[in-house]
Design a protein around this motif. Structure first.
Motif, short mmCIF file in Angstrom:
data_model
loop_
_atom_site.label_atom_id
_atom_site.label_comp_id
_atom_site.label_asym_id
_atom_site.label_seq_id
_atom_site.Cartn_x
_atom_site.Cartn_y
_atom_site.Cartn_z
N ARG A 246 26.39 3.21 -5.33
CA ARG A 246 27.12 3.38 -6.59
C ARG A 246 26.14 3.43 -7.75
N ASN A 247 26.52 4.18 -8.75
CA ASN A 247 25.71 4.31 -9.96
C ASN A 247 25.81 3.03 -10.77
N SER A 248 24.79 2.18 -10.66
CA SER A 248 24.82 0.95 -11.47
C SER A 248 24.02 1.11 -12.76
N ASN A 249 23.07 2.04 -12.77
CA ASN A 249 22.24 2.19 -13.97
C ASN A 249 23.04 2.65 -15.19
N GLY A 250 23.97 3.58 -14.95
CA GLY A 250 24.76 4.12 -16.08
C GLY A 250 25.48 3.01 -16.82
N GLY B 15 16.61 8.20 -13.06
CA GLY B 15 16.30 8.84 -11.78
C GLY B 15 15.59 10.17 -11.99
N GLY B 16 14.96 10.64 -10.91
CA GLY B 16 14.42 12.00 -10.90
C GLY B 16 13.18 12.25 -11.74
N VAL B 17 12.43 11.18 -12.11
CA VAL B 17 11.21 11.42 -12.90
C VAL B 17 9.94 11.20 -12.09
N LEU C 170 14.19 7.48 -17.58
CA LEU C 170 13.93 6.18 -16.95
C LEU C 170 13.97 6.33 -15.44
N SER C 171 13.20 5.50 -14.78
CA SER C 171 13.21 5.50 -13.31
C SER C 171 14.61 5.14 -12.81
N GLY C 172 14.96 5.61 -11.63
CA GLY C 172 16.26 5.27 -11.04
C GLY C 172 16.30 3.86 -10.50
N ASN C 173 15.14 3.29 -10.21
CA ASN C 173 15.11 1.93 -9.70
C ASN C 173 15.70 0.98 -10.73
N PRO C 174 16.72 0.23 -10.36
CA PRO C 174 17.44 -0.56 -11.36
C PRO C 174 16.55 -1.47 -12.22
P1 AMP Z 1 14.53 7.90 -8.39
O1 AMP Z 1 14.00 7.38 -9.68
O2 AMP Z 1 15.48 9.03 -8.57
O3 AMP Z 1 13.40 8.25 -7.44
O4 AMP Z 1 15.35 6.74 -7.72
C1 AMP Z 1 14.70 5.56 -7.30
C2 AMP Z 1 15.65 4.65 -6.58
O5 AMP Z 1 16.68 4.21 -7.47
C3 AMP Z 1 16.36 5.30 -5.42
O6 AMP Z 1 16.48 4.33 -4.39
C4 AMP Z 1 17.72 5.63 -5.98
O7 AMP Z 1 18.72 5.72 -5.00
C5 AMP Z 1 17.96 4.49 -6.94
N1 AMP Z 1 18.82 4.92 -8.03
C6 AMP Z 1 18.72 6.09 -8.70
N2 AMP Z 1 19.65 6.19 -9.65
C7 AMP Z 1 20.39 5.06 -9.57
C8 AMP Z 1 21.52 4.59 -10.30
N3 AMP Z 1 22.06 5.32 -11.27
N4 AMP Z 1 22.02 3.39 -9.97
C9 AMP Z 1 21.46 2.65 -8.98
N5 AMP Z 1 20.39 3.04 -8.28
C10 AMP Z 1 19.85 4.24 -8.55
#
Ligand code: AMP
Ligand code: MG
Length: 414
Positions: free
Chosen positions: A206-210, A255-257, A302-306
């Motif tokens: 689940r999207n917790s970062n948003g 995420g995605g950076v 921002l990184s996706g890592n919470p």
């Molecule tokens: P990323 O920065 O896209 O490489 O994501 C790094 C990690 O954070 C991965 O394990 C993702 O699944 C997790 N992640 C990315 N976006 C979110 C989000 N919105 N909420 C929670 N975890 C996320």
């Protein structure tokens, strides 16, 4: 081939963002909505406060000269000629050995230049006696002693907290001139993301970062425009980001950076022709945090890592948004504390550890990998460990950031 990135220090990253920020402008709002906003103009006293000499006690207003001879052996008697409470004004000018019974906050009657507390008198009918002399001016709350007409009480850029609201109300300001709030777009990216209400599916989270960043924004009084989480598809991402930039002052993505096959934000920045201020910071977690400027707008990647996401917001996005509002105290409050337990893992990069701070000791808030959610939930502070080759021992003195405070610091201390 993996792209080579040059890490810069956290301070340098903050400085690069600062150099790029522009003020948003101001607006008038009702006093009742002013809490949490930033003053756009200095707050100057519109009149003296108090605006009249008044009594700070319940007692009797007298002429000090009439008490000059008073002593334990020679009690002096005064005749009470009027009685006023706060809000009332006596029409009597007191004469020799006369007094007005006066309550806290009431305007001093004409002729009076001292106040005797009730406890310092012996009363009998409509008179009382004193056993000590009073100086002229004794026990008077003087006109203008708190604030003088025209004096600058707070500079522009001050946070309007409850005390500031009191000041505005004191001067009769039904409206306040405050910095306009930034319009902040929020876009979580990742094909693995599910919305909060969705049941878990294989491979998905689940999207917790948003929601977390929305709450971090709310904590600083800034609303957000939440876009539906986006899958890692370049064309779709580009379209969503373009659309968002058309209606926001700043877009925060998560995420995605990084440099993975599906980390598409770098390609988005390139397609937009955005100026990447940095894409690697010497910090853990969140070294891939990227900030770019597209014209007047900021893109916070921002990184996706919470944990990294939480920290990246507090270190970079929050100060930038506050600076856009002309705020003074844009950095998290900072203190030193005693490390409560060993922290063995050395790292060349400065480390930000979600932690619990109790006013004296600071301890990591449990499971602390960058993908941890539990420690973000448990913590109330960020423990900061400088980069280097050694670990840290219980009892070491360490830096702590307190991002949860209503108002931060005007200094970046690390
Ligand atoms: P990323 O920065 O896209 O490489 O994501 C790094 C990690 O954070 C991965 O394990 C993702 O699944 C997790 N992640 C990315 N976006 C979110 C989000 N919105 N909420 C929670 N975890 C996320
Ligand atoms: Mg991703």
């Amino acid at each position: 081939m993996v792209e080579l990135r040059n890490p810069i220090s956290v301070s340098e990253a903050i400085a690069r963002i600062a150099a790029e920020t522009r003020l948003l402008g101001s607006e008038q709002i009702p006093l009742g909505e002013a809490y949490g906003r930033i003053l756009a103009q200095p707050l100057k006293a519109l009149h003296d406060v108090p605006s009249f000499d008044r009594s700070p006690y319940d007692g009797f207003a007298i002429r000090a000269e009439d008490s000059a001879e008073a002593s334990g052996m020679n009690r002096i008697a005064f005749k009470v000629v009027d009685h006023i409470g706060a809000g009332s004004v006596s029409s009597i000018r007191i004469g020799a050995n006369e007094a007005v019974r006066i309550m806290t906050g009431a305007q001093l009657p004409e002729g009076a230049d001292a106040v005797v507390m009730l406890e310092q008198t012996q009363e009998a009918g409509s008179s009382f006696t004193l056993r000590k002399p009073f100086r002229s001016g004794e026990n008077i709350s003087f006109r203008g002693e708190d604030m003088r007409l025209g004096e600058e009480i707070l500079p522009a850029g001050s946070l309007i907290h409850p005390g500031t609201v009191a000041l505005l109300a004191t001067f009769g300001c039904n409206q306040a001139e405050v910095a306009r709030l930034p319009v902040v777009g929020l876009l979580a990216t990742g094909t693995e993301l599910l919305e909060t209400g969705a049941p878990l599916e294989p491979g998905k989270i689940r999207n917790s970062n948003g929601p977390m960043i929305a709450a971090q924004l709310k904590r600083m009084g800034v609303p957000c425009r939440m876009y539906a989480a986006a899958a890692d598809r370049l064309e779709d991402l580009l379209e969503t980001v373009r659309g968002a930039l058309g209606e926001c002052d700043c877009l925060i993505t998560t995420g995605g950076v990084s440099v993975g096959d599906f980390d598409l934000l770098p390609a988005v920045y390139e397609s937009l022709g955005a100026k990447v201020l940095f894409n690697k910071v010497a910090m853990r977690p969140g070294s891939v945090t990227t900030v770019a400027a597209a014209g007047k707008q900021f893109l916070f990647g921002l990184s996706g890592n919470p944990s990294a996401c939480y920290t990246g917001f507090e270190l970079f996005a929050r100060p930038a948004l506050l600076r856009m509002m002309g705020a003074q105290r844009i950095y998290p409050l900072h203190t030193r504390a005693v490390l409560g337990e060993d922290f063995a893992k050395p790292n060349p990069f400065m480390r930000f550890v979600r932690a619990v701070y109790d006013g004296q000791t600071v301890r990591p808030a449990g499971f602390n990998k960058s993908n941890a959610v539990s420690s973000i939930g448990r913590g109330n502070a960020l423990l900061v460990l400088p980069g280097g080759t050694r670990g840290f021992k219980a009892g070491d003195s360490v830096d702590v950031l307190l991002p949860g405070m209503e108002e931060g610091s005007d200094l970046w201390m690390l």
